[in-house]
Design an enzyme around this catalytic site. Structure first.
Site, PDB file in Angstrom:
ATOM      1  CE  LYS A   1      -2.448   2.431   3.633  1.00 53.96           C
ATOM      2  NZ  LYS A   1      -1.505   3.180   4.216  1.00 53.96           N
ATOM      3  CG  ASN A   2       2.061   2.804   3.568  1.00 49.60           C
ATOM      4  OD1 ASN A   2       0.715   3.310   3.231  1.00 49.60           O
ATOM      5  ND2 ASN A   2       2.590   2.670   4.794  1.00 49.60           N
TER       6      ASN A   2
ATOM      7  CB  CYS B   1      -4.894   6.534  10.094  1.00 42.52           C
ATOM      8  SG  CYS B   1      -5.269   5.018   9.372  1.00 42.52           S
TER       9      CYS B   1
ATOM     10  NE  ARG C   1      -0.402  10.774   9.409  1.00 47.36           N
ATOM     11  CZ  ARG C   1      -0.863   9.603   9.127  1.00 47.36           C
ATOM     12  NH1 ARG C   1      -1.920   9.126   9.014  1.00 47.36           N
ATOM     13  NH2 ARG C   1      -0.128   8.999   8.497  1.00 47.36           N
TER      14      ARG C   1
ATOM     15  CG  ASP D   1       7.795  19.871  10.524  1.00 47.02           C
ATOM     16  OD1 ASP D   1       6.992  19.107  10.766  1.00 47.02           O
ATOM     17  OD2 ASP D   1       8.934  20.118  11.099  1.00 47.02           O
TER      18      ASP D   1
ATOM     19  CG  ASP E   1       2.505   1.527   9.476  1.00 49.26           C
ATOM     20  OD1 ASP E   1       2.225   2.372  10.313  1.00 49.26           O
ATOM     21  OD2 ASP E   1       2.637   1.759   8.201  1.00 49.26           O
TER      22      ASP E   1
ATOM     23  NE  ARG F   1      -7.526   4.875   4.684  1.00 45.20           N
ATOM     24  CZ  ARG F   1      -6.513   5.178   5.781  1.00 45.20           C
ATOM     25  NH1 ARG F   1      -6.827   5.253   7.011  1.00 45.20           N
ATOM     26  NH2 ARG F   1      -5.100   5.495   5.477  1.00 45.20           N
TER      27      ARG F   1
END
Ligand code: EPZ
Length: 419
Positions: free
Chosen positions: A22-23, A117, A122, A125, A306, A398
């Site tokens: 996924k990521n 999520c 989150r 910067d 995760d 998701r």
């Protein structure tokens, strides 16, 4: 409203095929929009809602996507809109990769601030620091981020924190900048390496991904290519932990065992047998023999945040006291309240969770409070006595393709109910 219903108690046996990461996929699809001429053919894309959301976003800004199973053809030859402001953009975290990709290709982007999520603050910067170092002017207003540059010039950037998102986002923009960019203190996750490999296959010149310094020599343009997304480390970890918790013997197929080392090592410490083959792992477990252990989540190659939530379920039935230190996200213990409803003994203090192993969990009505919390609840349901009903399962879809089909094929009693 859909719910997942699980009648717990079955041991797991057989084989499970792990899907594309996924990521990695949610960064590779935005990277593909940087190609101004030609088509990118991307294989092994996971069938999950975050990917579907991204498809709609890319089509909304003018890209064309054709799908054939898990293979996507992405054609962004047409001029794209540099403003991404649909509801889908706000829904998912990874829409922030459109900023780096559009900035690279058009030197301009305006993107609604991303969701994702609710696991902690989150910030962006470090993304902003990188874009500014490359010469972009960045403004945040009314819930969106705008970046504009006359041209992007390579720079040396030392990130203050190790961030997957900032590493990938700045790498995307720097790929089409003039001259050399050196990124230091970068994330080394397998999906960072996968995105760099994809960009290189499209003609980029990126070296060092997978170490903590990445060197990028900017190129003028990228071309189409054919590429296959790596297997999902987190999905694989989830099935490894589920097998360890339920007991039985399962082959976790189509994975890169090296990516799984931090998880394999902890499972072995807890008394689980992990056998390594070329592209699979065989997990054999007797839950009666599980013993407690401690984990501290950290960037790759450390124990992945995760996988922390699924791991906490395994700890809840392991003999003795386990301690989790969550060093990445400050609100990633919301699932513990749900786990407690099932009989787990957990004390949360700030970023630390202390878990005293109990002999069994019992089925209850629980919520998937976020994506990996949902996976944790599935594992809890699989090991609990009696029936577990999980609500808010849209979070699970998701990131986990065919979760109930995959567990059913391993012998679990799990199904989706609509009411
Ligand atoms: C990615 O999120 C993943 N998401 C997350 O996976 C994962 O938990 C996280 O990396 C860490 O591995 C995607 O890849 C889409 P970060 P990301 O930037 O990139 C701080 C899942 O379950 N930080 O690596 O948003 C931040 O607060 C999801 O699949 C800054 O301070 O995470 C955090 O403490 C959930 N400033 C730490 O860095 C910044 O500008 C790591 O965040 C950026 C981040």
């Amino acid at each position: 409203m859909e719910k997942l219903i699980i009648n717990g108690g079955a041991k797991l046996h057989g084989e499970v095929d792990i899907s594309g990461a996924k990521n990695a996929a949610v960064a590779i699809l935005p990277a593909a929009i940087m190609v101004g001429e030609g088509t990118s053919i991307i294989e092994n894309i996971p069938d999950i809602d975050d990917v579907h959301c991204l498809e709609r976003i890319i089509e909304a800004i003018g890209g064309k996507i054709e799908k054939n199973g898990t293979t996507y053809s992405v054609d962004c030859t047409a001029e794209l809109k540099v403003i991404a402001d649909t509801e889908d953009v706000r829904k998912m975290r990874a829409s922030y990769y459109l900023v780096g990709a559009l900035l690279g290709r058009y030197k301009s982007a305006k993107v609604e601030l991303p969701g994702g999520c609710a696991i902690g603050v989150r910030p962006m910067d470090q993304h902003i620091k990188g874009f500014e170092a490359l010469g972009a002017k960045v403004t945040m207003d009314h819930g969106s981020i705008s970046v504009n540059a006359e041209k992007l010039i390579g720079a040396n950037i030392f990130f203050d924190v190790v961030s997957v998102g900032a590493t990938i986002n700045v790498m995307l923009a720097a790929t089409l900048a003039e001259g050399q960019t050196v990124l230091e203190n970068v994330a080394r996750e397998p999906h960072v390496v996968d995105v760099a490999n994809f960009l290189n296959t499209m003609g980029a010149d990126i070296k060092g991904a997978g170490t903590d310094v990445i060197r990028i020599n900017g190129v003028e343009k990228l071309h189409g290519c054919t590429y296959s997304v790596i297997p999902d480390q987190i999905e694989a970890g989830t099935y490894m932990i589920a097998t360890a918790a339920c007991g039985g013997r399962v082959t976790i197929k189509n994975i890169i065992p090296k990516h799984m080392e931090s998880i394999s090592a902890k499972l072995e410490e807890m008394g689980v047998l992990v056998e390594e083959l070329d592209d699979s792992l065989i997990i054999t477990s007797d839950p009666e023999k599980l013993i407690a252990c401690n984990i501290k989540t950290s960037p790759y190659p450390g124990f992945p945040t995760d996988v922390q939530q699924p791991m906490s379920v395994l700890m809840s039935i392991a003999k003795g006291r386990s301690i989790i230190n969550e060093s990445i996200w400050e609100s990633r213990f919301k699932h513990m309240d749900e786990l407690k409803k099932m009989g787990a003994s957990v004390l949360v203090e700030g970023r630390t969770a202390i878990i005293e192993g109990v002999s069994k969990l019992s089925g209850a009505n629980v919520r998937a409070t976020d994506l990996r919390a949902g996976a944790a609840m599935v594992i809890a349901g699989l090991i609990a006595d009696g029936k577990t009903e999980i609500s808010d399962i849209e979070h699970i879809y998701r990131g986990y393709p065919d979760i109930e089909k995959k567990f059913k094929a391993l012998g679990a009693d799990i199904y989706v109910e609509n009411n």
